[in-house]
Design an enzyme around this catalytic site. Sequence first.
Site, PDB file in Angstrom:
ATOM      1  CE  LYS A   1       0.348  -0.363   3.968  1.00  0.00           C
ATOM      2  NZ  LYS A   1       0.043  -0.689   2.486  1.00  0.00           N
TER       3      LYS A   1
ATOM      4  NE  ARG B   1       4.003   4.104   3.783  1.00  0.00           N
ATOM      5  CZ  ARG B   1       3.307   4.222   3.078  1.00  0.00           C
ATOM      6  NH1 ARG B   1       3.178   4.039   1.836  1.00  0.00           N
ATOM      7  NH2 ARG B   1       1.909   4.046   3.584  1.00  0.00           N
TER       8      ARG B   1
ATOM      9  NE  ARG C   1      -7.827   2.234  -1.334  1.00  0.00           N
ATOM     10  CZ  ARG C   1      -6.540   2.382  -0.773  1.00  0.00           C
ATOM     11  NH1 ARG C   1      -6.245   1.784   0.442  1.00  0.00           N
ATOM     12  NH2 ARG C   1      -5.399   2.694  -1.662  1.00  0.00           N
TER      13      ARG C   1
ATOM     14  NE  ARG D   1      -5.804   6.408  -0.365  1.00  0.00           N
ATOM     15  CZ  ARG D   1      -5.130   5.839   0.373  1.00  0.00           C
ATOM     16  NH1 ARG D   1      -5.439   5.027   1.217  1.00  0.00           N
ATOM     17  NH2 ARG D   1      -3.603   5.603  -0.035  1.00  0.00           N
TER      18      ARG D   1
ATOM     19  NE  ARG E   1      -0.476   4.702  -3.164  1.00  0.00           N
ATOM     20  CZ  ARG E   1      -1.789   4.452  -3.096  1.00  0.00           C
ATOM     21  NH1 ARG E   1      -2.629   4.738  -4.170  1.00  0.00           N
ATOM     22  NH2 ARG E   1      -2.161   3.583  -1.970  1.00  0.00           N
TER      23      ARG E   1
HETATM   24  P1  AP5 Z   1      -6.395  -1.362   2.416  1.00  0.00           P
HETATM   25  O1  AP5 Z   1      -6.642  -2.130   3.836  1.00  0.00           O
HETATM   26  O2  AP5 Z   1      -6.961   0.041   2.025  1.00  0.00           O
HETATM   27  O3  AP5 Z   1      -4.984  -1.454   2.067  1.00  0.00           O
HETATM   28  P2  AP5 Z   1      -3.626  -0.609   2.452  1.00  0.00           P
HETATM   29  O4  AP5 Z   1      -2.674  -1.584   2.330  1.00  0.00           O
HETATM   30  O5  AP5 Z   1      -4.214   0.007   3.694  1.00  0.00           O
HETATM   31  O6  AP5 Z   1      -3.553   0.218   1.423  1.00  0.00           O
HETATM   32  P3  AP5 Z   1      -3.176   2.066   1.137  1.00  0.00           P
HETATM   33  O7  AP5 Z   1      -3.229   2.413  -0.396  1.00  0.00           O
HETATM   34  O8  AP5 Z   1      -3.669   2.744   2.277  1.00  0.00           O
HETATM   35  O9  AP5 Z   1      -1.749   1.793   1.299  1.00  0.00           O
HETATM   36  P4  AP5 Z   1      -0.859   2.756   1.070  1.00  0.00           P
HETATM   37  O10 AP5 Z   1       0.529   2.351   1.651  1.00  0.00           O
HETATM   38  O11 AP5 Z   1      -0.070   2.847  -0.331  1.00  0.00           O
HETATM   39  O12 AP5 Z   1      -1.156   4.271   1.360  1.00  0.00           O
HETATM   40  P5  AP5 Z   1      -0.991   5.170   2.784  1.00  0.00           P
HETATM   41  O13 AP5 Z   1      -2.336   5.730   3.014  1.00  0.00           O
HETATM   42  O14 AP5 Z   1      -0.357   4.546   3.983  1.00  0.00           O
HETATM   43  O15 AP5 Z   1      -7.109  -2.234   1.387  1.00  0.00           O
HETATM   44  C1  AP5 Z   1      -7.069  -1.997  -0.089  1.00  0.00           C
HETATM   45  C2  AP5 Z   1      -8.293  -2.571  -0.755  1.00  0.00           C
HETATM   46  O16 AP5 Z   1      -8.254  -3.729  -0.855  1.00  0.00           O
HETATM   47  C3  AP5 Z   1      -9.754  -2.032   0.040  1.00  0.00           C
HETATM   48  O17 AP5 Z   1     -10.749  -1.679  -0.870  1.00  0.00           O
HETATM   49  C4  AP5 Z   1     -10.126  -3.291   0.851  1.00  0.00           C
HETATM   50  O18 AP5 Z   1     -11.404  -3.464   1.074  1.00  0.00           O
HETATM   51  C5  AP5 Z   1      -9.669  -4.385   0.055  1.00  0.00           C
HETATM   52  N1  AP5 Z   1      -9.032  -5.287   0.734  1.00  0.00           N
HETATM   53  C6  AP5 Z   1      -8.429  -5.408   1.982  1.00  0.00           C
HETATM   54  N2  AP5 Z   1      -8.124  -6.639   2.491  1.00  0.00           N
HETATM   55  C7  AP5 Z   1      -8.477  -7.341   1.211  1.00  0.00           C
HETATM   56  C8  AP5 Z   1      -8.516  -8.916   1.156  1.00  0.00           C
HETATM   57  N3  AP5 Z   1      -7.957  -9.867   2.254  1.00  0.00           N
HETATM   58  N4  AP5 Z   1      -9.126  -9.519   0.209  1.00  0.00           N
HETATM   59  C9  AP5 Z   1      -9.805  -8.631  -0.763  1.00  0.00           C
HETATM   60  N5  AP5 Z   1      -9.870  -7.406  -0.793  1.00  0.00           N
HETATM   61  C10 AP5 Z   1      -9.207  -6.783   0.505  1.00  0.00           C
HETATM   62  O19 AP5 Z   1      -0.045   6.256   2.308  1.00  0.00           O
HETATM   63  C11 AP5 Z   1      -0.481   7.022   1.377  1.00  0.00           C
HETATM   64  C12 AP5 Z   1       0.477   8.123   0.933  1.00  0.00           C
HETATM   65  O20 AP5 Z   1       1.157   8.851   2.091  1.00  0.00           O
HETATM   66  C13 AP5 Z   1       1.933   7.520   0.377  1.00  0.00           C
HETATM   67  O21 AP5 Z   1       1.853   7.295  -0.813  1.00  0.00           O
HETATM   68  C14 AP5 Z   1       2.973   8.521   0.844  1.00  0.00           C
HETATM   69  O22 AP5 Z   1       2.986   9.514  -0.028  1.00  0.00           O
HETATM   70  C15 AP5 Z   1       2.362   8.979   2.007  1.00  0.00           C
HETATM   71  N6  AP5 Z   1       2.920   8.413   3.263  1.00  0.00           N
HETATM   72  C16 AP5 Z   1       2.262   7.459   4.274  1.00  0.00           C
HETATM   73  N7  AP5 Z   1       3.150   7.119   5.168  1.00  0.00           N
HETATM   74  C17 AP5 Z   1       4.422   7.418   4.541  1.00  0.00           C
HETATM   75  C18 AP5 Z   1       5.856   7.297   5.157  1.00  0.00           C
HETATM   76  N8  AP5 Z   1       5.773   6.300   6.199  1.00  0.00           N
HETATM   77  N9  AP5 Z   1       6.706   7.899   4.642  1.00  0.00           N
HETATM   78  C19 AP5 Z   1       6.664   8.678   3.569  1.00  0.00           C
HETATM   79  N10 AP5 Z   1       5.372   9.094   2.839  1.00  0.00           N
HETATM   80  C20 AP5 Z   1       4.410   8.255   3.538  1.00  0.00           C
END
Ligand code: AP5
Length: 224
Positions: free
Chosen positions: A16, A91, A130, A163, A174
């Site tokens: 994402k 979410r 990552r 991270r 997660r």
């Molecule tokens: P990446 O682009 O980083 O993936 P992502 O989907 O953004 O992953 P996140 O881990 O950031 O998502 P998340 O939803 O768990 O965490 P968030 O930060 O939102 O890609 C991942 C890896 O794959 C990278 O190394 C990339 O290079 C590689 N890659 C990408 N595309 C690829 C492809 N097509 N092919 C191969 N490789 C690829 O949230 C973190 C925490 O914050 C949550 O756990 C929660 O505690 C809190 N939080 C955030 N938002 C909320 C909410 N709305 N409500 C409550 N808590 C929340």
Amino acid sequence: MSELNLILFGPPGAGKGTQAERLQAELRVPLVSTGEMLRSAVKEGTELGLQAQRYMDGGELVPDKLIVAMVSARVEQDDARDGFVLDGFPRTIGQAKALERQLGGLSRRVTAAILVNVSDEEVVRRISGRRVCVKSEHNYHVDFDPPKQEGVCDQDGSRLVQRDDDKPEVVRKRLAVYHELTEPLIAHYDKQGLMRWIDGTHRPAEVHDHIRAVIATLRLEEAV
Ligand code: AP5
């Protein structure tokens, strides 16, 4: 198109953030990443950061009340008048309903909810490789998208790290939280005709092309 209010969602590590960054450069609307906003709050030691950290470290969702207040304030800023890309919000059904109420009050609505989908096995492969830039969270993957120089961000020369919530046991949590609380959003948006599905297993450039095609179709649909 009058405005483009997009939601990007999917499992942790689905890509994402990678796609949101590319889209933002093209669409010229702000990218609102709740994960990034929360990590900044933790780094800065704000009240929100202090409250959020224990949930994030354990792979749990931060309570809706805190997140909704944070996103509501962001969406009403001037630069989001013509639209936004929400990465990682909503979410939960509660968050989705809060967003709908807020946008409705502004005579706006969600344009589409785009699901970037990959399997749990792929999530584990992606997250374990990552690396993120300590300064501005640019994303890399040791195998799929490596930096030119190991451990160094191509864009600003900062150090690349893993991270804190990318430890295997936190990733498992997660994923479980995603299946239980976030997946129900698929039916929620599908009922409203807003769901768009993207196969996230292709290379980032191909996934991006697919999302662009979806946006082009949304624009055409509005024009006819
Ligand atoms: P990446 O682009 O980083 O993936 P992502 O989907 O953004 O992953 P996140 O881990 O950031 O998502 P998340 O939803 O768990 O965490 P968030 O930060 O939102 O890609 C991942 C890896 O794959 C990278 O190394 C990339 O290079 C590689 N890659 C990408 N595309 C690829 C492809 N097509 N092919 C191969 N490789 C690829 O949230 C973190 C925490 O914050 C949550 O756990 C929660 O505690 C809190 N939080 C955030 N938002 C909320 C909410 N709305 N409500 C409550 N808590 C929340």
